[in-house]
Design a protein around this motif. Structure first.
Motif, PDB file in Angstrom:
ATOM      1  N   LEU A 207       0.852  -1.183   0.000  1.00 15.25           N
ATOM      2  CA  LEU A 207       0.000   0.000   0.000  1.00 15.25           C
ATOM      3  C   LEU A 207       0.888   1.232   0.000  1.00 15.25           C
ATOM      4  O   LEU A 207       1.902   1.263   0.708  1.00 15.25           O
ATOM      5  CB  LEU A 207      -0.902   0.021   1.234  1.00 15.25           C
ATOM      6  N   ASN A 208       0.537   2.232  -0.772  1.00 21.26           N
ATOM      7  CA  ASN A 208       1.346   3.450  -0.802  1.00 21.26           C
ATOM      8  C   ASN A 208       0.464   4.673  -0.966  1.00 21.26           C
ATOM      9  O   ASN A 208      -0.629   4.622  -1.554  1.00 21.26           O
ATOM     10  CB  ASN A 208       2.381   3.396  -1.929  1.00 21.26           C
ATOM     11  N   ALA A 209       0.949   5.794  -0.425  1.00 21.59           N
ATOM     12  CA  ALA A 209       0.273   7.075  -0.554  1.00 21.59           C
ATOM     13  C   ALA A 209       1.328   8.167  -0.588  1.00 21.59           C
ATOM     14  O   ALA A 209       2.404   8.027   0.010  1.00 21.59           O
ATOM     15  CB  ALA A 209      -0.697   7.301   0.606  1.00 21.59           C
ATOM     16  N   SER A 210       1.051   9.257  -1.293  1.00 21.05           N
ATOM     17  CA  SER A 210       2.032  10.331  -1.417  1.00 21.05           C
ATOM     18  C   SER A 210       1.343  11.666  -1.618  1.00 21.05           C
ATOM     19  O   SER A 210       0.199  11.733  -2.082  1.00 21.05           O
ATOM     20  CB  SER A 210       3.000  10.073  -2.577  1.00 21.05           C
ATOM     21  N   VAL A 211       2.053  12.730  -1.256  1.00 23.42           N
ATOM     22  CA  VAL A 211       1.618  14.104  -1.502  1.00 23.42           C
ATOM     23  C   VAL A 211       2.805  14.848  -2.088  1.00 23.42           C
ATOM     24  O   VAL A 211       3.918  14.787  -1.546  1.00 23.42           O
ATOM     25  CB  VAL A 211       1.147  14.800  -0.205  1.00 23.42           C
ATOM     26  N   GLN A 212       2.601  15.539  -3.211  1.00 17.03           N
ATOM     27  CA  GLN A 212       3.688  16.229  -3.913  1.00 17.03           C
ATOM     28  C   GLN A 212       3.269  17.645  -4.258  1.00 17.03           C
ATOM     29  O   GLN A 212       2.174  17.870  -4.789  1.00 17.03           O
ATOM     30  CB  GLN A 212       4.068  15.471  -5.190  1.00 17.03           C
ATOM     31  N   ILE A 238      -0.293  17.388  -5.893  1.00 18.00           N
ATOM     32  CA  ILE A 238      -0.706  16.075  -6.383  1.00 18.00           C
ATOM     33  C   ILE A 238      -0.812  15.118  -5.202  1.00 18.00           C
ATOM     34  O   ILE A 238       0.152  14.923  -4.455  1.00 18.00           O
ATOM     35  CB  ILE A 238       0.286  15.512  -7.412  1.00 18.00           C
ATOM     36  N   LYS A 239      -1.987  14.513  -5.049  1.00 19.54           N
ATOM     37  CA  LYS A 239      -2.197  13.459  -4.055  1.00 19.54           C
ATOM     38  C   LYS A 239      -2.373  12.137  -4.790  1.00 19.54           C
ATOM     39  O   LYS A 239      -3.050  12.084  -5.825  1.00 19.54           O
ATOM     40  CB  LYS A 239      -3.432  13.755  -3.208  1.00 19.54           C
ATOM     41  N   ALA A 240      -1.782  11.080  -4.247  1.00 19.81           N
ATOM     42  CA  ALA A 240      -1.844   9.788  -4.921  1.00 19.81           C
ATOM     43  C   ALA A 240      -1.914   8.664  -3.902  1.00 19.81           C
ATOM     44  O   ALA A 240      -1.414   8.788  -2.779  1.00 19.81           O
ATOM     45  CB  ALA A 240      -0.633   9.598  -5.837  1.00 19.81           C
ATOM     46  N   ALA A 241      -2.536   7.561  -4.304  1.00 21.97           N
ATOM     47  CA  ALA A 241      -2.621   6.365  -3.470  1.00 21.97           C
ATOM     48  C   ALA A 241      -2.716   5.152  -4.379  1.00 21.97           C
ATOM     49  O   ALA A 241      -3.193   5.250  -5.524  1.00 21.97           O
ATOM     50  CB  ALA A 241      -3.819   6.425  -2.531  1.00 21.97           C
ATOM     51  N   GLY A 242      -2.259   4.013  -3.885  1.00 23.89           N
ATOM     52  CA  GLY A 242      -2.300   2.818  -4.717  1.00 23.89           C
ATOM     53  C   GLY A 242      -2.155   1.553  -3.903  1.00 23.89           C
ATOM     54  O   GLY A 242      -1.769   1.569  -2.729  1.00 23.89           O
ATOM     55  N   ILE A 243      -2.463   0.439  -4.544  1.00 22.33           N
ATOM     56  CA  ILE A 243      -2.316  -0.877  -3.951  1.00 22.33           C
ATOM     57  C   ILE A 243      -1.765  -1.831  -5.001  1.00 22.33           C
ATOM     58  O   ILE A 243      -2.102  -1.732  -6.185  1.00 22.33           O
ATOM     59  CB  ILE A 243      -3.667  -1.393  -3.402  1.00 22.33           C
ATOM     60  N   LYS A 244      -0.890  -2.727  -4.564  1.00 24.93           N
ATOM     61  CA  LYS A 244      -0.284  -3.709  -5.458  1.00 24.93           C
ATOM     62  C   LYS A 244      -0.363  -5.083  -4.818  1.00 24.93           C
ATOM     63  O   LYS A 244      -0.052  -5.244  -3.634  1.00 24.93           O
ATOM     64  CB  LYS A 244       1.183  -3.352  -5.735  1.00 24.93           C
ATOM     65  N   LEU A 245      -0.798  -6.080  -5.583  1.00 23.21           N
ATOM     66  CA  LEU A 245      -0.892  -7.461  -5.125  1.00 23.21           C
ATOM     67  C   LEU A 245      -0.146  -8.358  -6.096  1.00 23.21           C
ATOM     68  O   LEU A 245      -0.290  -8.221  -7.314  1.00 23.21           O
ATOM     69  CB  LEU A 245      -2.355  -7.909  -5.045  1.00 23.21           C
ATOM     70  N   LYS A 246       0.650  -9.270  -5.556  1.00 27.68           N
ATOM     71  CA  LYS A 246       1.365 -10.230  -6.383  1.00 27.68           C
ATOM     72  C   LYS A 246       1.172 -11.616  -5.809  1.00 27.68           C
ATOM     73  O   LYS A 246       1.452 -11.853  -4.625  1.00 27.68           O
ATOM     74  CB  LYS A 246       2.853  -9.893  -6.455  1.00 27.68           C
ATOM     75  N   THR A 258       0.475 -10.265 -11.078  1.00 29.02           N
ATOM     76  CA  THR A 258       0.570  -8.991 -10.373  1.00 29.02           C
ATOM     77  C   THR A 258      -0.542  -8.068 -10.837  1.00 29.02           C
ATOM     78  O   THR A 258      -0.762  -7.904 -12.039  1.00 29.02           O
ATOM     79  CB  THR A 258       1.922  -8.313 -10.617  1.00 29.02           C
ATOM     80  N   SER A 259      -1.234  -7.454  -9.884  1.00 30.65           N
ATOM     81  CA  SER A 259      -2.279  -6.479 -10.206  1.00 30.65           C
ATOM     82  C   SER A 259      -2.022  -5.201  -9.423  1.00 30.65           C
ATOM     83  O   SER A 259      -1.540  -5.243  -8.286  1.00 30.65           O
ATOM     84  CB  SER A 259      -3.672  -7.031  -9.887  1.00 30.65           C
ATOM     85  N   LYS A 260      -2.346  -4.052 -10.047  1.00 29.28           N
ATOM     86  CA  LYS A 260      -2.133  -2.754  -9.419  1.00 29.28           C
ATOM     87  C   LYS A 260      -3.355  -1.872  -9.656  1.00 29.28           C
ATOM     88  O   LYS A 260      -4.004  -1.949 -10.707  1.00 29.28           O
ATOM     89  CB  LYS A 260      -0.898  -2.047 -10.006  1.00 29.28           C
ATOM     90  N   PHE A 261      -3.632  -1.051  -8.666  1.00 29.67           N
ATOM     91  CA  PHE A 261      -4.657  -0.015  -8.802  1.00 29.67           C
ATOM     92  C   PHE A 261      -4.110   1.265  -8.195  1.00 29.67           C
ATOM     93  O   PHE A 261      -3.531   1.246  -7.097  1.00 29.67           O
ATOM     94  CB  PHE A 261      -5.945  -0.408  -8.083  1.00 29.67           C
ATOM     95  N   SER A 262      -4.266   2.384  -8.905  1.00 31.75           N
ATOM     96  CA  SER A 262      -3.768   3.661  -8.378  1.00 31.75           C
ATOM     97  C   SER A 262      -4.751   4.777  -8.695  1.00 31.75           C
ATOM     98  O   SER A 262      -5.482   4.733  -9.695  1.00 31.75           O
ATOM     99  CB  SER A 262      -2.392   3.994  -8.958  1.00 31.75           C
ATOM    100  N   TRP A 263      -4.760   5.769  -7.814  1.00 33.25           N
ATOM    101  CA  TRP A 263      -5.587   6.956  -7.958  1.00 33.25           C
ATOM    102  C   TRP A 263      -4.728   8.176  -7.674  1.00 33.25           C
ATOM    103  O   TRP A 263      -3.863   8.154  -6.785  1.00 33.25           O
ATOM    104  CB  TRP A 263      -6.751   6.920  -6.985  1.00 33.25           C
ATOM    105  N   SER A 264      -4.914   9.232  -8.448  1.00 32.42           N
ATOM    106  CA  SER A 264      -4.200  10.480  -8.181  1.00 32.42           C
ATOM    107  C   SER A 264      -5.089  11.664  -8.539  1.00 32.42           C
ATOM    108  O   SER A 264      -6.005  11.552  -9.363  1.00 32.42           O
ATOM    109  CB  SER A 264      -2.878  10.545  -8.966  1.00 32.42           C
ATOM    110  N   GLU A 265      -4.786  12.786  -7.909  1.00 30.29           N
ATOM    111  CA  GLU A 265      -5.555  14.010  -8.122  1.00 30.29           C
ATOM    112  C   GLU A 265      -4.599  15.190  -8.136  1.00 30.29           C
ATOM    113  O   GLU A 265      -3.716  15.294  -7.278  1.00 30.29           O
ATOM    114  CB  GLU A 265      -6.579  14.184  -7.005  1.00 30.29           C
ATOM    115  N   LEU A 266      -4.744  16.056  -9.136  1.00 28.94           N
ATOM    116  CA  LEU A 266      -3.930  17.262  -9.233  1.00 28.94           C
ATOM    117  C   LEU A 266      -4.822  18.487  -9.073  1.00 28.94           C
ATOM    118  O   LEU A 266      -5.880  18.583  -9.705  1.00 28.94           O
ATOM    119  CB  LEU A 266      -3.183  17.317 -10.564  1.00 28.94           C
ATOM    120  N   LYS A 267      -4.377  19.432  -8.239  1.00 29.84           N
ATOM    121  CA  LYS A 267      -5.049  20.711  -8.069  1.00 29.84           C
ATOM    122  C   LYS A 267      -4.022  21.821  -8.253  1.00 29.84           C
ATOM    123  O   LYS A 267      -2.923  21.756  -7.693  1.00 29.84           O
ATOM    124  CB  LYS A 267      -5.669  20.820  -6.670  1.00 29.84           C
TER     125      LYS A 267
END
Length: 368
Positions: A207-212, A238-246, A258-267
């Motif tokens: 699981l990962n999340a970030s703010v840039q 930019i805010k982002a979050a994701g999940i990765k399963l292997k 391996t499957s991945k899902f990610s979401w991000s938003e830019l303001k």
């Protein structure tokens, strides 16, 4: 880059935390320190029907491709982890008079310290990326095709902690600066990233999340319709979050999935012209068949802009899909034969952004 990785994480841990390379004497402790090198690369020929990703004028070309990867691990005391990593790849095009070649070069230095008997690691990473690619910029009013060259340097202090052999987490702080040669998008950015990963039964998860925050030196603030708001320089968040399963499948034909899902938003801090949300999903499959290693992948993404509109008056929207495959088999102890194919298509409600492009190549990869 991942397909050319020469040392697995388990091998690195074994070298770092296995048998000590130092010995005791009566007077003092002597530590023997040396660098362990590893090299790999590939060389091949290929063809693309649209290597510049042009939405209007398409130019095809044959090309030569090559890459090289070098890894230098410093082995000494087990509580220290130090390495240099160098990677470069490029293509030379036969039939594109304006874009003769493209290339990416990456250099990275990493040094970490794990106190003896502790589950904590402290480290710092230095990274520089040189990017030199050709694209179609006609939708921006620029010449049809041009090279986009950039240099980005980053300093990344990080901290990690292991709760158990199965679960660990890391916190990274990025400070970067990027300079472009042809376009006015030079910027400085700050980013914080948190990730937690672990294993459960036959699954690896992350699981990962970030703010840039990105500060542009020349890009100006715009109203929702794209007109210039002021001479003030733009800042985006930019805010982002994701999940990765292997999942590992044992000795079956499909060795891992391996499957991945990610979401991000830019303001942006202007009128919202650049604001968007992005959703991406991907699925990749590794398989072994006789002496063949097979890697298959597919991904899709969707950009939805909050205010930016197209000629019809609808909100600007982009959707893209990508497929890729790699087939390789050994022909000697250190040399493999490979065949690669990839296809990418962008669906947009603006014709300026619609394109499709395919690449085919074959060659040899080596490792020493």
């Amino acid at each position: 880059m991942d397909s050319n990785s020469t040392l697995s994480e388990e091998e690195l841990n074994a070298m770092l935390f296995g048998e000590n390379t130092w010995e005791l004497t009566e007077e003092k402790e002597t530590v023997t320190v040396h660098w362990i090198p590893s090299y790999s690369g590939d060389l091949g020929v290929g063809y693309s029907d649209n290597p510049l990703y042009g939405p209007f004028l398409r130019e095809d070309s044959y090309y030569i491709e090559s890459s090289i990867e070098a890894f230098f691990l410093r082995q000494g005391r087990p509580e220290y982890f130090t390495y240099f990593y160098l990677y470069g790849e490029g293509k030379g095009f036969r039939d594109l008079p304006e874009i003769k070649s493209t290339s990416i070069l990456l250099g990275q230095f990493d040094h970490a310290y794990s106190p003896e008997g502790s589950s904590t690691t402290y480290g710092i990473r230095l990274r520089h990326v040189y990017y030199n690619q050709g694209f179609d910029f006609s939708e921006l009013g620029l010449p049809y095709s041009m090279k986009m060259t950039s240099n980005k340097s980053e300093v990344i202090p990080y901290f990690s902690y292991s709760w158990s052999e199965e679960v660990s987490g890391s916190l990274e702080f990025f400070v970067g600066e990027e300079d472009f040669a042809e376009i006015t998008d030079d910027n400085q950015d700050h980013k914080i990233s948190l990730s937690i990963k672990g294993t459960f039964d036959s699954f690896d998860w992350k699981l990962n999340a970030s703010v840039q925050e990105k500060h542009y030196r020349e890009r100006k603030k715009r109203y929702q319709d794209g007109s210039i708001m002021s001479e003030e320089k733009l800042t985006t968040l930019i805010k982002a979050a994701g999940i990765k399963l292997k999942k590992f499948n044992g000795h079956s034909f499909f060795t891992s999935t391996t499957s991945k899902f990610s979401w991000s938003e830019l303001k942006d801090d202007g009128g919202g012209y650049f604001d968007y949300q992005k959703i991406s999903v991907s699925l990749s499959q590794e398989a072994n068949w006789k002496n063949w290693l097979i890697e298959l992948g597919a991904s899709a993404s969707r950009f939805s802009y909050d205010y930016r509109s197209v000629d019809s008056g609808d909100k600007f929207e982009r959707k893209s899909i990508r497929f890729n495959s790699l087939f390789s088999r050994p022909v000697s102890q250190n040399i493999d034969l490979y065949f690669k194919w990839s296809y990418e298509e962008d669906f947009s409600n603006s014709m300026d952004y619609e394109y499709n492009s395919a690449f085919w190549s074959t060659g040899i990869s080596w490792e020493i």
